[in-house]
Design a protein around this motif. Structure first.
Motif, PDB file in Angstrom:
ATOM      1  N   GLU A   1      24.728 -68.613 -14.206  1.00 56.39           N
ATOM      2  CA  GLU A   1      25.143 -69.153 -15.525  1.00 56.39           C
ATOM      3  C   GLU A   1      24.117 -70.164 -16.113  1.00 56.39           C
ATOM      4  OE1 GLU A   1      27.332 -71.583 -12.518  1.00 56.39           O
ATOM      5  OE2 GLU A   1      26.365 -69.694 -12.689  1.00 56.39           O
TER       6      GLU A   1
ATOM      7  N   ALA B   1      31.401 -64.571 -17.562  1.00 57.46           N
ATOM      8  CA  ALA B   1      32.288 -64.380 -16.542  1.00 57.46           C
ATOM      9  C   ALA B   1      31.194 -63.920 -15.249  1.00 57.46           C
ATOM     10  CB  ALA B   1      33.461 -63.541 -16.594  1.00 57.46           C
TER      11      ALA B   1
ATOM     12  N   HIS C   1      30.581 -72.730 -17.930  1.00 57.61           N
ATOM     13  CA  HIS C   1      32.135 -73.138 -17.793  1.00 57.61           C
ATOM     14  C   HIS C   1      32.747 -73.638 -18.891  1.00 57.61           C
ATOM     15  CE1 HIS C   1      31.938 -71.962 -13.452  1.00 57.61           C
ATOM     16  NE2 HIS C   1      30.835 -72.358 -13.315  1.00 57.61           N
ATOM     17  N   GLU C   2      32.093 -74.625 -19.520  1.00 55.56           N
ATOM     18  CA  GLU C   2      32.852 -75.436 -20.734  1.00 55.56           C
ATOM     19  C   GLU C   2      32.969 -74.406 -21.860  1.00 55.56           C
ATOM     20  OE1 GLU C   2      30.293 -76.478 -18.915  1.00 55.56           O
ATOM     21  OE2 GLU C   2      30.930 -78.118 -18.028  1.00 55.56           O
TER      22      GLU C   2
ATOM     23  N   HIS D   1      33.156 -63.831 -23.350  1.00 55.81           N
ATOM     24  CA  HIS D   1      33.751 -64.488 -22.115  1.00 55.81           C
ATOM     25  C   HIS D   1      33.352 -63.235 -20.833  1.00 55.81           C
ATOM     26  CE1 HIS D   1      37.142 -64.502 -19.177  1.00 55.81           C
ATOM     27  NE2 HIS D   1      37.220 -65.646 -19.856  1.00 55.81           N
TER      28      HIS D   1
ATOM     29  N   ILE E   1      28.453 -65.908 -14.306  1.00 47.26           N
ATOM     30  CA  ILE E   1      29.230 -66.921 -13.400  1.00 47.26           C
ATOM     31  C   ILE E   1      29.231 -66.358 -12.170  1.00 47.26           C
ATOM     32  CG2 ILE E   1      31.087 -68.409 -12.829  1.00 47.26           C
ATOM     33  CD1 ILE E   1      31.450 -69.061 -15.899  1.00 47.26           C
TER      34      ILE E   1
ATOM     35  N   GLU F   1      26.093 -66.257 -10.064  1.00 51.92           N
ATOM     36  CA  GLU F   1      25.502 -67.621  -9.987  1.00 51.92           C
ATOM     37  C   GLU F   1      24.390 -67.692 -10.629  1.00 51.92           C
ATOM     38  OE1 GLU F   1      24.901 -68.319  -5.670  1.00 51.92           O
ATOM     39  OE2 GLU F   1      27.206 -68.519  -5.480  1.00 51.92           O
TER      40      GLU F   1
ATOM     41  N   VAL G   1      33.523 -71.213 -21.451  1.00 51.98           N
ATOM     42  CA  VAL G   1      34.578 -70.120 -21.043  1.00 51.98           C
ATOM     43  C   VAL G   1      36.101 -70.907 -21.413  1.00 51.98           C
ATOM     44  CG1 VAL G   1      35.716 -69.116 -19.201  1.00 51.98           C
ATOM     45  CG2 VAL G   1      33.087 -68.925 -19.375  1.00 51.98           C
ATOM     46  N   ASP G   2      35.974 -72.129 -21.064  1.00 50.89           N
ATOM     47  CA  ASP G   2      37.241 -72.790 -21.460  1.00 50.89           C
ATOM     48  C   ASP G   2      37.748 -72.803 -23.034  1.00 50.89           C
ATOM     49  OD1 ASP G   2      37.426 -73.232 -18.742  1.00 50.89           O
ATOM     50  OD2 ASP G   2      36.865 -75.298 -18.662  1.00 50.89           O
TER      51      ASP G   2
END
Length: 637
Positions: free
Chosen positions: A318, A310, A323-324, A306, A313, A316, A326-327
């Motif tokens: 990634e 992060a 993002h998916e 994680h 991301i 910039e 991380v969720d």
């Protein structure tokens, strides 16, 4: 009274004007009105000491609105202003009359005026700007078009209140409105009663049940009928098929109980609103368990992944799908965190769960509730005669004790000081208020007593508990603060809410601190049961960095006259050492001991334990209250 033309840049605020506070939003609204319609009422002025200048005795709000237009470039600094000149001796009286006797436009008159402009095609924002008011006021006045003309006439004759009149806007059936009004007894014509009679068999979109099933749209999709409220900016309305709505709520609640019934609880109940009884019964709580080595390793690996994602991301850099991922990681981390706590099987076997729809239409679960019947077979620990008893050995060591009346006096002065300090620290006030509120809504039992704030909101004056309130610096300071805020807020309580809506967040935080300060209560009375709340007052004092030496000094009058000679000697020994206390012990009379102690202690900063706020919670003194106060009073010798 002479009328003359004066240039704007020659008008000054009158120091004799009784109104000192002006709302920026109100000034802006008036400026917008003046821009369209001009100044409709002349300013009243008096000559100033400086030649060629004038003080505005009545009309300061209009002057400020003109200055705003000047700042916006709408007018010039020499803009001509029509004014009436009055004598200086009348300035205060004129200002008072202007501000106190002024009456707002009658709501029905405003409705008719706004309605006429609306019929001409004017938009609500334009109407609001033209009259120097807010859009919400315009909408509320236009809503009166739904009310029967007969009821409007009754309001004009002052035979009903505006609150009652507004209640009729939930319906546009004039005949039904008149039936409801005439059918209610004069003592039962409350606004809520009027609405309930008009909305029989209708459920508003704001009702928890409507929100719970997904709103009016979801209800309508399964065949429910709706009456929309055209005057609601959020597209609200009313569900007309109450039976269908209740069935949808029941079905959704029953579906929600399924996973809980599979977890081994003794019982699971579901209801459309929170049962009040469940806050007066005990409950069981989860116990913490250790994760297995395998799960702990997974948790650590996910945390590391994680953090790496992060950072990518944020930079910039990634990859696709970061993002998916991380969720997904967050969801799994939440699952693992929840597994760190579990309810014991034996606790589940004697308790249950209440599922209910909260005020906001969300499902909530009260877990581990123990009803009376769940523990009907439990034995009474003391019925066999072997209940444990706590026996305290007698301690002959001299102890510093205080009369209950003195503790009340000292802690009342501490309360006054805490109130003053809290007024000036809105951040701590906000945290304190949130803390007090969460105690009431998130926990069971009487845990609300653990807050020093009486957030009901109740305000108890402390002067009655202080022996000489006129000498208390904190009391005087707090009265000064009250006076300052008294000039700031509207004089009419009916205007307060609209005024609050116009304030900035910063101003509201200051007002929150001011209001919260009133509720602080650390007073220890003779038969107090608020030990936890009083201790939290010390936490509050540490958060505020209160220095009680700024507010209280230990002297003969404030302290030594109110304790016995033995206690005086103990105080001196604590503050100055055992050798110093010998002079107190050698004194022939208490009055001599008081004078000696006063001379030794004044200026040292020593404080009695009840008024102290220790820097370390563990350093708080545990002072015993002697119920036999007379043995420790001024006459005790």
């Amino acid at each position: 009274m002479t009328t003359i033309i004066i240039e704007l840049n020659k008008l000054d605020a009158d120091p004799k004007n009784v109104r000192k506070t002006y709302s920026a939003d109100s000034i802006a609204a008036l400026a917008a009105s003046i821009k369209v319609n001009g100044v409709l009422q002349n300013l009243v002025v008096r000559t100033a000491e400086k030649k060629g200048r004038y003080f505005v005795t009545a009309g300061e709000r209009r002057r400020r609105a003109l200055l705003l237009l000047l700042e916006q470039g709408e007018i010039q600094k020499n803009h001509a202003v029509e004014c009436k000149v009055r004598d200086s001796e009348d300035a205060t009286e004129i200002s008072l009359t202007e501000n106190v006797m002024r009456e707002d436009m009658h709501p029905v008159d405003a409705y008719e005026a706004f309605s006429a402009l609306a019929d001409e095609g004017k938009a609500i924002p334009d109407i609001a700007a033209r009259f120097g008011t807010t859009e919400i006021i315009v909408r509320r006045r236009l809503a009166l078009a739904k009310v029967s003309p007969k009821l409007l006439d009754l309001y004009r004759k002052e035979e009903m209140t505006f609150e009652q009149l507004s209640a009729f806007t939930v319906s546009d059936d004039h005949e039904r409105q008149e039936q409801v009004w005439n059918g209610l007894s004069t003592w039962d014509r409350h606004a809520s009663r009027i609405k309930s009679n008009l909305l029989t068999d209708e459920v508003a979109s704001t009702d928890r049940r409507v929100k719970f099933v997904g709103g009016l749209d979801a209800y309508e999709q399964v065949g429910g009928t709706i009456r929309r409220d055209l005057f609601d900016a959020d597209g609200g309305g009313y569900a007309l098929d109450v039976a269908l709505l209740d069935r949808l709520v029941s079905e959704k609640l029953e579906e929600a109980t399924v996973p809980y019934r599979q977890q081994g609880w003794k019982w699971v109940e579901a209801t459309s609103e929170r049962p009040e009884w469940m806050f007066n019964v005990p409950r069981v709580y989860p116990v913490e368990v250790e994760l297995s080595d395998e799960v702990q390793a997974e948790y650590d690996a996910l945390c590391q992944e994680h953090d790496e994602l992060a950072e990518m991301i944020n930079n910039e850099a990634e990859e696709e799908g970061a993002h998916e991922r991380v969720d997904a990681i967050n969801r799994r981390l939440d699952e693992i965190s929840e597994s760190k706590e579990t309810y014991l099987a034996e606790d589940k076997a004697r308790s249950g769960i209440v599922l209910y729809v909260n005020y906001h239409g969300k499902l909530e679960a009260a877990i581990g509730i123990i009803r009376n019947e769940d523990e009907a077979g439990d034995a009474d620990d003391g019925e066999n005669g072997n209940a444990p008893a706590s026996v305290k050995a007698k301690d002959d060591t001299p102890k510093l004790t205080h009369p209950a009346t003195l503790i009340e006096d000292l802690t009342a002065q501490k309360t006054a000081a805490l109130r003053v300090e809290l007024v000036h620290n809105p951040d701590v006030a906000l945290a304190a208020v949130v803390h007090a509120m969460l105690l009431r809504v998130a926990y069971t039992g009487y845990v609300s007593e653990q807050s020093a704030l009486r957030v009901s909101l109740s305000y108890e004056r402390v002067e009655g508990s202080i022996k000489s309130p006129e000498k208390c610096k904190a009391v005087a300071e707090f009265e000064s603060v009250q006076e300052n805020y008294g000039h700031k807020i509207p004089g009419n309580p009916a205007d307060l809410f609209e005024w609050c809506l116009a304030q900035s967040r910063e101003e509201l935080l200051l007002l929150l601190a001011y209001a919260a300060a009133h509720s602080v209560n650390a007073v220890e009375k003779k038969f107090t049961d608020r030990r936890s709340g009083i201790e939290q007052a010390n936490q509050l004092g540490r958060a505020l960095n209160v220095r009680m030496t700024d507010w209280f000094e230990t002297t003969a009058d404030s302290y030594f006259n109110h304790i016995n000679r033995q206690s005086i000697a103990l105080v001196v020994a604590e503050a100055k050492g055992e050798d110093a206390s010998l002079s107190v012990k050698a004194a022939g009379k208490k009055t001599e001991a008081v004078l000696i102690a006063d001379r030794l202690i004044v200026g040292t900063g020593w404080l009695p334990a009840p008024i102290r706020i220790a820097s370390d919670p563990s350093a708080e003194a545990n002072v015993e209250i002697d119920d036999d106060a007379q043995s420790l009073s001024m006459a005790a010798e």
